[in-house]
Enzyme design. Structure first.
Site, PDB file in Angstrom:
ATOM      1  CB  CYS A 113      -0.940   0.000   1.194  1.00 60.45           C
ATOM      2  SG  CYS A 113      -2.136  -1.325   1.092  1.00 60.45           S
ATOM      3  CG  HIS A 255      -3.341   3.481   1.519  1.00 60.16           C
ATOM      4  ND1 HIS A 255      -3.748   2.967   0.307  1.00 60.16           N
ATOM      5  CD2 HIS A 255      -3.405   2.458   2.420  1.00 60.16           C
ATOM      6  CE1 HIS A 255      -4.040   1.685   0.467  1.00 60.16           C
ATOM      7  NE2 HIS A 255      -3.842   1.360   1.732  1.00 60.16           N
ATOM      8  CG  ASN A 285      -6.751  -0.919   0.740  1.00 63.62           C
ATOM      9  OD1 ASN A 285      -6.034  -0.464  -0.150  1.00 63.62           O
ATOM     10  ND2 ASN A 285      -6.262  -1.379   1.881  1.00 63.62           N
TER      11      ASN A 285
HETATM   12  O1  UT7 Z   1      -3.957  -1.060   3.330  1.00 59.92           O
HETATM   13  C1  UT7 Z   1      -3.002  -1.842   3.958  1.00 59.92           C
HETATM   14  C2  UT7 Z   1      -3.063  -1.715   5.416  1.00 59.92           C
HETATM   15  N1  UT7 Z   1      -4.292  -2.256   5.933  1.00 59.92           N
HETATM   16  C3  UT7 Z   1      -4.980  -1.556   6.785  1.00 59.92           C
HETATM   17  O2  UT7 Z   1      -4.621  -0.452   7.100  1.00 59.92           O
HETATM   18  C4  UT7 Z   1      -6.183  -2.227   7.399  1.00 59.92           C
HETATM   19  C5  UT7 Z   1      -6.219  -1.964   8.873  1.00 59.92           C
HETATM   20  N2  UT7 Z   1      -7.286  -2.673   9.566  1.00 59.92           N
HETATM   21  C6  UT7 Z   1      -8.586  -2.382   9.390  1.00 59.92           C
HETATM   22  O3  UT7 Z   1      -8.971  -1.582   8.569  1.00 59.92           O
HETATM   23  C7  UT7 Z   1      -9.558  -3.035  10.338  1.00 59.92           C
HETATM   24  O4  UT7 Z   1      -8.834  -3.670  11.362  1.00 59.92           O
HETATM   25  C8  UT7 Z   1     -10.485  -4.080   9.652  1.00 59.92           C
HETATM   26  C9  UT7 Z   1     -11.502  -3.357   8.774  1.00 59.92           C
HETATM   27  C10 UT7 Z   1      -9.688  -5.053   8.846  1.00 59.92           C
HETATM   28  C11 UT7 Z   1     -11.260  -4.837  10.736  1.00 59.92           C
HETATM   29  O5  UT7 Z   1     -11.983  -3.933  11.546  1.00 59.92           O
HETATM   30  P1  UT7 Z   1     -11.834  -3.974  13.139  1.00 59.92           P
HETATM   31  O6  UT7 Z   1     -12.760  -2.984  13.661  1.00 59.92           O
HETATM   32  O7  UT7 Z   1     -10.385  -3.829  13.479  1.00 59.92           O
HETATM   33  O8  UT7 Z   1     -12.360  -5.414  13.461  1.00 59.92           O
HETATM   34  P2  UT7 Z   1     -11.604  -6.608  14.201  1.00 59.92           P
HETATM   35  O9  UT7 Z   1     -10.646  -7.268  13.267  1.00 59.92           O
HETATM   36  O10 UT7 Z   1     -11.093  -6.107  15.499  1.00 59.92           O
HETATM   37  O11 UT7 Z   1     -12.803  -7.584  14.460  1.00 59.92           O
HETATM   38  C12 UT7 Z   1     -13.874  -7.232  15.363  1.00 59.92           C
HETATM   39  C13 UT7 Z   1     -14.934  -8.302  15.231  1.00 59.92           C
HETATM   40  C14 UT7 Z   1     -14.370  -9.701  15.315  1.00 59.92           C
HETATM   41  O12 UT7 Z   1     -15.322 -10.507  15.984  1.00 59.92           O
HETATM   42  P3  UT7 Z   1     -15.139 -10.868  17.529  1.00 59.92           P
HETATM   43  O13 UT7 Z   1     -13.820 -11.602  17.613  1.00 59.92           O
HETATM   44  O14 UT7 Z   1     -15.105  -9.550  18.256  1.00 59.92           O
HETATM   45  O15 UT7 Z   1     -16.338 -11.696  17.821  1.00 59.92           O
HETATM   46  C15 UT7 Z   1     -14.275 -10.142  13.891  1.00 59.92           C
HETATM   47  O16 UT7 Z   1     -14.350 -11.526  13.739  1.00 59.92           O
HETATM   48  O17 UT7 Z   1     -15.570  -8.206  13.952  1.00 59.92           O
HETATM   49  C16 UT7 Z   1     -15.484  -9.469  13.305  1.00 59.92           C
HETATM   50  N3  UT7 Z   1     -15.398  -9.242  11.878  1.00 59.92           N
HETATM   51  C17 UT7 Z   1     -16.471  -9.071  11.110  1.00 59.92           C
HETATM   52  N4  UT7 Z   1     -17.786  -9.045  11.398  1.00 59.92           N
HETATM   53  C18 UT7 Z   1     -18.633  -8.810  10.370  1.00 59.92           C
HETATM   54  C19 UT7 Z   1     -14.282  -9.162  11.095  1.00 59.92           C
HETATM   55  N5  UT7 Z   1     -14.632  -8.943   9.826  1.00 59.92           N
HETATM   56  C20 UT7 Z   1     -15.979  -8.880   9.796  1.00 59.92           C
HETATM   57  C21 UT7 Z   1     -16.922  -8.659   8.779  1.00 59.92           C
HETATM   58  N6  UT7 Z   1     -18.236  -8.640   9.124  1.00 59.92           N
HETATM   59  N7  UT7 Z   1     -16.570  -8.473   7.500  1.00 59.92           N
END
Ligand code: UT7
Length: 331
Positions: A113, A255, A285
């Protein structure tokens, strides 16, 4: 001799998939509310049949050359930033060179990225040193080719696109300038965002394919935390190195990884939201393509004028991150 951006172009595939595609058609356990609230994404473009990184790159390149009023014969190097080449060998840049009918040298650059910000620094250096006069630089990624569409953690986040800029040697009195980038890498972060298999360390086997280890894996929360702090600190460092403040920035083109990352960083840096370009809602993204496509869209919307100071900032796999300013030289 200085380097300036003298043209821009973008390409998005026609195929559009809204968030409903994931919970209605693919049956993933996700929802409109979760995706919009946690990422800001509403829809994205995905490559259609026959579309690849190089075909998207070629389409963006043609538009860029036309915008700059240049022909392919004027180009003396093609550089493509990508993590999703058509094939491991040869480079996307060589495919682009062939499709355009160019005769120049061509190579790819890998910084995920951060590919656009890293690459712009390399390309501007090539031009400033006199080793090239006119470089076609493309950020292109075919992310859907490395996504596991059974994995809700990664599949909803990405889209496919290509964005191109032409970087040329210009006289000192030209209004445009590509300034120096401020770049960082921390390879200890590699494990948090990677494709585990398919390289020399873990050659593909039927078992690894079954396990989906050839797809992108991300520890989203860890990456998120590093992205916010990395962007804030590198922007501060970059502005200080240029001897300017946030008030000197006319347009901020970050980005597009997550709207919450962008807003958290901008609010801490006190960049007004109306100076910030957001495209993630429409395109998700697109990795190395996110900044050049957002820049091209901002131009089309009349948000950048000759003499404006434009700031790019990014964070991605590696970890790699960086910031860069350009003084805009086009009307
Ligand atoms: O571009 C390159 C660099 N990449 C980035 O900068 C990405 C950085 N990260 C992010 O943008 C975010 O971390 C994500 C969008 C990937 C995830 O969002 P988050 O708010 O950090 O969610 P999380 O990974 O902490 O997950 C929270 C909960 C989890 O469930 P539990 O364990 O709390 O029960 C996940 O399993 O949300 C769940 N979850 C989802 N639920 C519904 C993860 N993905 C999904 C989904 N739909 N698509």
């Amino acid at each position: 001799m200085k380097a300036a951006i003298t043209g821009t172009g973008r390409y998005f595939p026609e195929r559009e998939e809204t968030n409903a595609y994931f919970y209605e058609e693919l049956g993933l356990d996700t929802s409109e509310d979760w995706i919009v609230e946690r990422t800001g994404i509403r829809t994205r473009r995905l490559a259609g049949p026959g579309e690849t990184c190089s075909t998207m790159a070629v389409a963006a390149a043609r538009r860029c050359l036309q915008d700059a009023g240049r022909s392919v014969d004027d180009v003396d190097a093609i550089v493509v930033a990508t993590v999703t080449p058509d094939q491991p060998l040869p480079s996307v840049a060589c495919h682009v060179q062939a499709a355009l009918g160019a005769r120049c040298w061509a190579f790819d650059l890998v910084a995920a990225c951060s590919g656009f910000v890293y690459g712009l620094n390399v390309v501007a250096g090539m031009v400033e040193s006199g080793r090239a006069k006119c470089v076609l630089f493309i950020g292109a990624d075919h992310m859907s080719s490395i996504l596991d569409f059974r994995d809700r953690n990664t599949s909803i986040i990405f889209g496919d696109a290509a964005g191109a800029v032409l970087v040329e040697a210009v006289d000192d009195d030209h209004p445009g300038t590509v300034h120096r980038s401020t770049l960082h890498a921390d390879g200890t972060g590699a494990k948090h965002l990677q494709i585990p298999a398919g390289g020399g360390a873990m050659p593909l086997t039927p078992q690894l394919l079954d396990e989906g280890l050839h797809f992108v894996k991300q520890e989203g929360r860890v990456v998120f935390r590093h992205a916010v702090s990395g962007i804030i600190s590198v922007v501060r460092e970059h502005l200080a190195s240029e001897g300017i403040t946030v008030d000197d920035i006319d347009l901020f083109v970050p980005h597009q990884a997550n709207v919450r990352i962008i807003h958290a960083a901008m609010d801490r840096l006190k960049v007004p939201r109306d100076k910030t370009v957001i495209t993630i809602d429409r395109y998700a993204n697109t990795t190395a393509a996110s900044i050049p496509t957002a820049l091209d869209i901002a131009r089309e919307e009349g948000r950048v004028r000759c003499g404006d100071r434009v700031l790019f900032a990014t964070f991605g796999a590696g970890f790699t991150w960086g910031a860069q300013t350009v003084t805009w030289g086009l009307d």
